[in-house]
Motif scaffolding. Structure first.
Motif, PDB file in Angstrom:
ATOM      1  N   VAL A   1     -55.976 -19.896  27.983  1.00  0.00           N
ATOM      2  CA  VAL A   1     -54.824 -20.741  28.348  1.00  0.00           C
ATOM      3  C   VAL A   1     -55.040 -21.344  29.734  1.00  0.00           C
ATOM      4  N   LYS A   2     -55.514 -20.482  30.655  1.00  0.00           N
ATOM      5  CA  LYS A   2     -55.652 -20.942  32.046  1.00  0.00           C
ATOM      6  C   LYS A   2     -56.754 -21.987  32.190  1.00  0.00           C
ATOM      7  N   GLN A   3     -57.679 -22.017  31.231  1.00  0.00           N
ATOM      8  CA  GLN A   3     -58.826 -22.933  31.367  1.00  0.00           C
ATOM      9  C   GLN A   3     -58.474 -24.354  30.953  1.00  0.00           C
ATOM     10  N   ILE A   4     -57.305 -24.524  30.327  1.00  0.00           N
ATOM     11  CA  ILE A   4     -56.899 -25.879  29.928  1.00  0.00           C
ATOM     12  C   ILE A   4     -56.182 -26.537  31.096  1.00  0.00           C
ATOM     13  N   ASN A   5     -56.771 -27.610  31.652  1.00  0.00           N
ATOM     14  CA  ASN A   5     -56.067 -28.302  32.740  1.00  0.00           C
ATOM     15  C   ASN A   5     -55.745 -29.725  32.321  1.00  0.00           C
ATOM     16  N   LEU A   6     -54.436 -29.982  32.253  1.00  0.00           N
ATOM     17  CA  LEU A   6     -53.953 -31.282  31.782  1.00  0.00           C
ATOM     18  C   LEU A   6     -53.538 -32.181  32.929  1.00  0.00           C
ATOM     19  N   ASN A   7     -53.718 -31.727  34.150  1.00  0.00           N
ATOM     20  CA  ASN A   7     -53.362 -32.591  35.282  1.00  0.00           C
ATOM     21  C   ASN A   7     -54.584 -32.811  36.174  1.00  0.00           C
ATOM     22  N   GLY A   8     -55.744 -32.475  35.643  1.00  0.00           N
ATOM     23  CA  GLY A   8     -56.971 -32.662  36.423  1.00  0.00           C
ATOM     24  C   GLY A   8     -57.351 -34.134  36.459  1.00  0.00           C
ATOM     25  N   PRO A   9     -58.417 -34.472  37.155  1.00  0.00           N
ATOM     26  CA  PRO A   9     -58.845 -35.866  37.254  1.00  0.00           C
ATOM     27  C   PRO A   9     -59.429 -36.384  35.935  1.00  0.00           C
ATOM     28  N   TYR A  10     -59.926 -35.476  35.061  1.00  0.00           N
ATOM     29  CA  TYR A  10     -60.650 -35.918  33.860  1.00  0.00           C
ATOM     30  C   TYR A  10     -59.761 -36.009  32.633  1.00  0.00           C
ATOM     31  N   VAL A  11     -58.455 -35.773  32.827  1.00  0.00           N
ATOM     32  CA  VAL A  11     -57.604 -35.622  31.643  1.00  0.00           C
ATOM     33  C   VAL A  11     -57.609 -36.883  30.778  1.00  0.00           C
ATOM     34  N   ILE A  12     -57.671 -38.067  31.426  1.00  0.00           N
ATOM     35  CA  ILE A  12     -57.675 -39.319  30.656  1.00  0.00           C
ATOM     36  C   ILE A  12     -58.940 -39.372  29.798  1.00  0.00           C
ATOM     37  N   GLU A  13     -60.078 -39.087  30.444  1.00  0.00           N
ATOM     38  CA  GLU A  13     -61.353 -39.052  29.723  1.00  0.00           C
ATOM     39  C   GLU A  13     -61.254 -38.120  28.519  1.00  0.00           C
ATOM     40  N   CYS A  14     -60.727 -36.914  28.799  1.00  0.00           N
ATOM     41  CA  CYS A  14     -60.607 -35.909  27.737  1.00  0.00           C
ATOM     42  C   CYS A  14     -59.741 -36.452  26.595  1.00  0.00           C
ATOM     43  N   ALA A  15     -58.658 -37.125  26.957  1.00  0.00           N
ATOM     44  CA  ALA A  15     -57.743 -37.649  25.929  1.00  0.00           C
ATOM     45  C   ALA A  15     -58.485 -38.641  25.038  1.00  0.00           C
ATOM     46  N   LYS A  16     -59.270 -39.516  25.677  1.00  0.00           N
ATOM     47  CA  LYS A  16     -60.030 -40.503  24.901  1.00  0.00           C
ATOM     48  C   LYS A  16     -60.922 -39.790  23.900  1.00  0.00           C
ATOM     49  N   ILE A  17     -61.698 -38.819  24.416  1.00  0.00           N
ATOM     50  CA  ILE A  17     -62.619 -38.082  23.543  1.00  0.00           C
ATOM     51  C   ILE A  17     -61.822 -37.395  22.442  1.00  0.00           C
ATOM     52  N   ALA A  18     -60.701 -36.791  22.835  1.00  0.00           N
ATOM     53  CA  ALA A  18     -59.896 -36.025  21.871  1.00  0.00           C
ATOM     54  C   ALA A  18     -59.425 -36.926  20.733  1.00  0.00           C
ATOM     55  N   LEU A  19     -59.048 -38.154  21.079  1.00  0.00           N
ATOM     56  CA  LEU A  19     -58.559 -39.071  20.047  1.00  0.00           C
ATOM     57  C   LEU A  19     -59.649 -39.301  18.997  1.00  0.00           C
ATOM     58  N   ILE A  20     -60.870 -39.541  19.489  1.00  0.00           N
ATOM     59  CA  ILE A  20     -61.993 -39.752  18.560  1.00  0.00           C
ATOM     60  C   ILE A  20     -62.158 -38.519  17.679  1.00  0.00           C
ATOM     61  N   PHE A  21     -62.091 -37.343  18.317  1.00  0.00           N
ATOM     62  CA  PHE A  21     -62.294 -36.107  17.556  1.00  0.00           C
ATOM     63  C   PHE A  21     -61.199 -35.887  16.547  1.00  0.00           C
ATOM     64  N   ALA A  22     -59.967 -36.172  16.969  1.00  0.00           N
ATOM     65  CA  ALA A  22     -58.833 -35.988  16.056  1.00  0.00           C
ATOM     66  C   ALA A  22     -59.114 -36.726  14.756  1.00  0.00           C
ATOM     67  N   VAL A  23     -59.577 -37.969  14.895  1.00  0.00           N
ATOM     68  CA  VAL A  23     -59.822 -38.782  13.697  1.00  0.00           C
ATOM     69  C   VAL A  23     -61.026 -38.241  12.926  1.00  0.00           C
ATOM     70  N   ILE A  24     -62.132 -37.999  13.635  1.00  0.00           N
ATOM     71  CA  ILE A  24     -63.355 -37.572  12.937  1.00  0.00           C
ATOM     72  C   ILE A  24     -63.121 -36.250  12.224  1.00  0.00           C
ATOM     73  N   ALA A  25     -62.567 -35.270  12.952  1.00  0.00           N
ATOM     74  CA  ALA A  25     -62.364 -33.937  12.367  1.00  0.00           C
ATOM     75  C   ALA A  25     -61.456 -34.033  11.146  1.00  0.00           C
ATOM     76  N   LEU A  26     -60.373 -34.819  11.293  1.00  0.00           N
ATOM     77  CA  LEU A  26     -59.444 -34.954  10.164  1.00  0.00           C
ATOM     78  C   LEU A  26     -60.122 -35.650   8.992  1.00  0.00           C
ATOM     79  N   THR A  27     -60.864 -36.702   9.308  1.00  0.00           N
ATOM     80  CA  THR A  27     -61.526 -37.437   8.231  1.00  0.00           C
ATOM     81  C   THR A  27     -62.395 -36.484   7.424  1.00  0.00           C
ATOM     82  N   GLU A  28     -63.213 -35.689   8.152  1.00  0.00           N
ATOM     83  CA  GLU A  28     -64.111 -34.767   7.457  1.00  0.00           C
ATOM     84  C   GLU A  28     -63.296 -33.742   6.661  1.00  0.00           C
ATOM     85  N   ALA A  29     -62.320 -33.122   7.341  1.00  0.00           N
ATOM     86  CA  ALA A  29     -61.535 -32.060   6.691  1.00  0.00           C
ATOM     87  C   ALA A  29     -60.844 -32.585   5.439  1.00  0.00           C
ATOM     88  N   ILE A  30     -60.187 -33.747   5.571  1.00  0.00           N
ATOM     89  CA  ILE A  30     -59.402 -34.264   4.445  1.00  0.00           C
ATOM     90  C   ILE A  30     -60.326 -34.722   3.327  1.00  0.00           C
TER      91      ILE A  30
END
Lengths: 580, 580
Positions: free
Chosen positions: A255-284
Motif C-alpha cells: 500500500v505504502k509503495q503506491i504514490n499517486l501524488n509523485g512527479p511521475y503520476v501522469i506518466e503512470c496514468a498514461k501507461i495504465a490507460l494503455i494497460f487497462a485496454v490491452i489487459a482487458l482486450t486479452e482477458a475478454i
C-alpha cells in the motif's frame, strides 16, 4: 442484495456447487499450478522484477477474480506480453538496474491505476473501448511482441550480463552481436536449449498421444531437473547463472509503495490507460472464446469491474498487472475445470510454494526461465490467422502487419498506435465513398434489388431508382453522393422523368447531407426531373422536416417503399405497364 | 487538343461569346473593380503587406482564372480570412515588422506551394479533401475569423502604432486596453467610424431601393472622399495616419523571392497545405452556390487545377494567395456578369490603377481601410445559419461552435483542428453504435419495414426479423450488434425458432464482423435457433465465402429478400398463415 449478487457471481454459482465439480476443479487447479509457477517466475524476470513478484501475481488476483468474475475457464495471472510491456514502458520512468525500489513503486502505481481504469470502464459501460483494438491488430501485435520477447530471452539464454533495454529487433540483435564478442558461458546456452527442446518434445508427445498433462507438467519438470543438475554439478561455479535468493512468504502489503501524488503520476496514468485496454482486450478475448465453447454468457462490463478490482487488490499486495492467459486458460479448460475454483486451488498451491519451496529455487538456472518463456511463445504467433486476414480482408491484413512491424522495428507503443490508426482510417475511408446502386424491379413483384447484383431484375423506364448505401449521409460523403446521382442521370441512355432515392439505409443525416439533397433536388428540378424519397428513417425524416426540406421536395413525394414511389413516378407518364 | 480544351475552358465558351455578353461583362467588371480596389488595399494591410500587393493579387490571378476556370460568376482576388490567416501564420516564421523582405519571401513561397498543392489535389482528384471542412465548421470558422479581423481593425481605427501579433480576443483586447492609455489620435477613429457608417448607410439605401450599385461603389467613394478631405485639411499633420507611398507599376516578377531550399520550406509547406484546403473550400463553396443558381455544372477537380495554376502564377508575379470572394462574387453576379470576362475587365482596371492612380492614394487615411474591411465583415457572420444548425443537428452545432470559439480564444489553427476533430469524431461515433431494428411484415404483402417506425406492420411469430443499419460491419460495431441481437432474442416474449438478419444495408464487412457473425451463429445454434441472412451485398457474400462462413450458416439459409427468408423459416413450423 441484488447489487451484491451482481458484483459477486460466486454467490450465485456457489449454491449449486457440487463435490464432483470440486474434484475436477482441483485436478485442473493442480495442472494449472504446475504450469503457472515456472511461467510466473519467468514472466517476473521479463518484467525485470524478482521471481517472487511473479508468484505473488499468481496468488492474489486469481482469488479476487474467483469471487467476482463471470468466466469459468479463464486462468488469471501474469502474462508474457503485459510483463514485457510493463518493463519496456516503466523503465523509461525508473531504471530497474539503478533504482529497483523506485521501479517497483512505479510498477505498483501503474497496476493500481490500471485497475482503477478497468473498473471505471466497467462502471461506465465503456466495453466498446476494448473493441478499438480489432482482432487483426491484436494478432499482429501479439506476433510482434512474441518475437520481441523471444529476442529478449537471448539475454538469459546466453547468460549475458548487460543488454539493451530497447525492445526493437535492430537494437536487440546489435546488443547480442556486441555481447557475443565478449566472454560468455556456453553452459547457460546448453542448459537452456536442451530443456527448450525437452519441453517441445514433451508437448509433441502430449499432442500425439492426447496426454495433455504431459505437456502441462513439462515446464515444472524441467525446472526441477535443471535445478537438480545444477545443484549436483555445482555448475553455478562454472558460470551458469542461477536465480539464487527468492524471498519466502506470501504477498506482503505494498500500500505504502503506491504514490499517486509523485512527479511521475501522469506518466503512470498514461501507461495504465494503455494497460487497462490491452489487459482487458486479452482477458475478454480469452474469456469470450471459451464461454462460446461452453455456451454461457460472458458480461463484458462485469468482467471489466472484476478485472479492475483484481488489479487494484493486486497492486496493494505487491502484484503487477494480471490478466487472463490464453495458454494457461486452454490448459485449465482441457484439464476439465468447471468453475473459477480451479483458480483458487492454483492460488493456494502458489501460496504454499511461496511459504515453503522458495529455497529450492536457489539453484534454478536463469536460462531455464528463458526456455520456458520461449516455449510459451509459439502460441502467440498465429500465422494461420494472418493468412486468413490476407485472404479475406486486405485492410485487416494491413492493420495486422502495421502493428506487427510497428512492434518489431519501432516500439510496443508505435505498434499499437499504428494498429489503431489504420483501423480508424479504414472506418473513415469507408464512409467517404459509399455506394450508390441502381435498383431494378424483380419481374411482376414490388421488390427492388441491386441491378448489378441481380441481373434478372429490369430497370423501370423513365424512372431512375437508386439506393444510397451509407448509414450516415454526412459532410464527407454528401457531395460525392450528389455528384454520383447527377452522373447516373446524365449517363442514362433513356430520358429520365423522375429519380427515386431509396433511403432505407440512411439512418442519420447531418446538415451537409441535407444541403446536398436540397442541391440535388434543385439540379433535378432545373432539368425537369421529379425527385422522390423512399423509406426514410425517422431521424432522417425529422431532420428533413426541421430543415424545411420536406416542403421543397413535397410531402407527396416521400414514400414508405420504393415500389410505391416508382408507381407514383410512373403515374406521371401514361401507357407504361407496371410489370416492368 | 482535348486536353487543351479540358485545361482551358475559355477555348470552349469564347467561340460563342457575343458582344452583348461582353457589354454586361464590362459593366460587371467596372462595378467589381470599384469594390475590389479598396478592398484589395485593405486586405493587403490585413496581410501585413504594402497596399500594392493587394492590387497585384487582384490583377494577375483573375486573368489566369479567366482562361482556366469553369465558374462564370466567381470574383477572384484577395479575401479577408486568407489575408488574416496568412499574416497570423507566416509572421511566426518571419516578423514583417523586423524583416519585411524575408516576410514577403515567405508569403510568396507559401503562395507558390499552395498553388502546387491545389494543382495536385485537382490532378489526383482529391476533391473530397475539400469536404473535410464541413459547412458547419466553415460557418463557425468564418464567424470567429470575422470577429478576430474586426478586432484587428481597431489598430487602424484607433491609429495605434504597436499592436499584438496574436489574433485571439484576449490578447487583442489587452493590447487595445494598453494602447488606449497611451496618447492616440481620435481623428483616425472619427474618420474611420464616420465612413464606416457612410458605407453601411449607402448599403441600406441600396438594399431599400434595389440599387445594388449604390452599395457597390460606396467603398471607392469613401476612399476618394476621405482622401480629398485629408489632402485639403492636411489632417495628416494632426496625426491622421495615411497610406503614403504606394509603388506604381504593375506586378513585378517575384520568381527570385521564392526559395524552396531554405530552412523554412517545411514550415511553409505545412501552412500551404492548410491554405490549399481553406482557399479551395471557400472558392468551391462560392462557385458551386452560384453555379446552382445559374444551372451549369462546376467541375471540382478542374476548379482545383485552375486555382493551382492561378496561385502558382500569382506567386511568380508578387501576388499572395487569391481565391473566390463571396461578397464580390455576389456583386459580380448582381451586376449581371455573363462569363469570367468580368474578371478580365476588373484586372485591366486594377492594372491601370497600378500604373496611373497609385500617387492619388498617398493621402488616403489608413482608418478608411479599416472601415472598408469592417463593412465587409457582417457578410461573414451567419447567425441565421448557426440557428439552423442548432435546430437541425446538435452535433453540427457543436462543430460550428468548436471552430468558432477555437478561432476566437485560441488561434486559427486551433479552430480548424477542433472543427475537423469534432467532425471525424462524429463519423466514428456514428459507426460505433448502429441500429439493429426489428422488422415486421406489412399485412398481406412481402414488404418488411421497421416495426418501431410503422406500427401497423406485425411481427412474424417464431421468426425474429432484424435489419442491421450499418454500411460497414466492422470491429467497432460487430460485438455490439452481436450482443444486441442475442438481447433481442432473449427479451422476446414468444419463443424464437429462427432469426433473419436483413443485410441489405451492410455493404462491407471485415474479419471482426465475420467473427462476430460466426459467434452469433454459434450462440443461436446452441439455443436451437436457425440463423438466416437476407439480401447480402456482393462484397459481403464474397468475404463470407472466403471465411467459410457460408458453409457454417448453410448456403440454403442465405436469401435474396427478407420475405423469402421468413417464408423459409416459417416453413420449419407447420400451421402458420403466411399473411402474418
Amino acid at each position: 442484495m441484488s447489487i451484491l449478487h451482481y458484483l459477486f457471481p460466486i454467490l450465485e454459482w456457489s449454491k449449486s456447487y457440487s463435490l464432483k465439480s470440486f474434484q475436477s476443479d482441483t485436478m485442473a487447479g493442480l495442472t494449472l499450478a504446475s504450469l503457472s509457477i515456472p511461467q510466473s517466475i519467468g514472466y517476473a524476470n521479463l518484467a525485470k522484477l524478482d521471481p517472487q513478484y511473479g508468484l505473488y501475481t499468481s496468488a492474489v488476483p486469481p482469488l479476487l477474480y474467483a469471487v467476482m468474475g463471470t468466466s469459468r475457464d479463464i486462468a488469471i495471472g501474469p502474462v508474457a506480453i503485459v510483463s514485457l510491456l510493463l518493463s519496456s514502458m516503466v523503465q523509461k520512468i525508473a531504471d530497474p538496474a539503478i533504482d529497483p525500489a523506485l521501479y517497483r513503486k512505479m510498477i505498483f502505481t501503474v497496476t493500481f491505476l490500471t485497475g482503477v481504469f478497468q473498473f471505471a470502464f466497467g462502471l461506465f459501460r465503456l466495453g466498446f473501448l476494448v473493441d478499438f483494438l480489432s482482432h487483426a491488430a491484436i494478432t499482429g501485435f501479439m506476433g510482434g511482441a512474441a518475437i520481441v520477447i523471444g529476442l529478449q530471452q537471448l539475454k538469459g539464454l546466453l547468460g549475458l550480463s548487460h543488454f539493451t533495454s530497447n525492445t526493437d529487433v535492430v537494437s536487440v540483435t546489435k546488443a547480442v552481436w556486441v555481447s557475443v564478442h565478449e566472454p560468455w558461458h556456453p553452459e547457460n546456452f546448453f542448459i537452456g536449449c536442451s530443456f527448450f527442446l525437452f519441453i517441445l518434445g514433451m508437448r509433441f508427445i502430449g499432442r500425439k498421444n492426447k496426454l495433455f498433462w504431459v505437456s502441462a507438467i513439462a515446464p515444472v519438470l524441467s525446472v526441477v531437473l535443471s535445478t537438480l543438475i545444477v545443484y549436483m554439478t555445482r555448475a553455478d561455479n562454472r558460470g551458469v547463472k542461477i536465480i539464487q535468493n527468492v524471498d519466502a512468504g506470501i504477498n506482503s502489503s505494498s500500500v505504502k509503495q503506491i504514490n499517486l501524488n509523485g512527479p511521475y503520476v501522469i506518466e503512470c496514468a498514461k501507461i495504465a490507460l494503455i494497460f487497462a485496454v490491452i489487459a482487458l482486450t486479452e482477458a475478454i478475448a480469452v474469456g469470450r472464446s471459451f464461454s462460446v465453447i461452453n455456451g454461457y454468457k460472458l458480461d463484458g462490463n462485469k468482467e471489466m469491474i472484476a478485472m479492475g478490482f483484481m488489479n487494484v487488490g493486486g497492486s496493494l499486495s505487491s502484484c503487477y498487472v494480471a490478466t487472463g492467459s490464453f495458454s494457461r486458460t486452454a490448459v485449465n479448460f482441457t484439464a476439465g475445470c468447471k468453475t473459477a475454483v480451479s483458480n483458487v486451488v492454483m492460488a493456494a498451491i502458489v501460496m504454499v510454494t511461496l511459504e515453503v519451496l522458495t529455497k529450492l529455487l536457489f539453484y534454478t538456472p536463469v536460462s531455464i526461465l528463458a526456455s520456458i518463456i520461449l516455449s510459451a511463445l509459439p502460441g502467440l504467433i498465429n500465422v494461420h490467422e494472418v493468412c486468413i486476414l490476407w485472404k479475406v480482408d486486405k485492410m485487416d491484413f494491413l492493420t495486422c502487419m502495421g502493428s506487427f512491424l510497428g512492434v518489431l522495428f519501432g516500439s510496443v507503443e508505435i505498434g499499437l498506435s499504428v494498429a489503431i490508426g489504420v483501423s480508424f482510417f479504414k472506418v473513415i475511408v469507408h464512409s467517404i465513398r459509399p455506394q450508390v446502386v441502381i435498383l431494378g424491379r424483380v419481374q411482376g413483384t414490388n421488390i427492388f434489388c441491386n441491378f448489378k447484383q441481380y441481373p434478372m431484375v429490369c430497370q423501370t423506364p423513365v424512372v431512375l431508382t437508386t439506393r444510397i448505401d451509407t448509414s450516415f449521409l454526412c459532410f464527407i460523403n454528401a457531395n460525392f453522393i450528389r455528384e454520383r446521382i447527377t452522373e447516373l442521370v446524365t449517363q442514362n441512355l433513356q430520358e429520365i422523368r423522375s429519380v427515386v432515392l431509396d433511403m432505407s439505409n440512411v439512418v442519420d443525416i447531418d446538415t451537409a447531407g441535407l444541403a446536398a439533397l436540397e442541391e440535388l433536388n434543385g439540379e433535378l428540378v432545373s432539368r425537369g426531373i421529379q425527385m422522390a424519397i423512399a423509406n426514410p428513417g425517422w431521424k432522417f425524416v425529422h431532420k428533413m422536416k426541421l430543415a424545411r426540406l420536406v416542403d421543397r421536395i413535397g410531402e407527396s413525394w416521400i414514400f414508405l417503399t420504393v415500389g410505391e414511389a416508382v408507381e407514383a413516378c410512373l403515374g406521371n407518364k401514361k401507357g407504361v405497364d407496371l410489370d416492368c
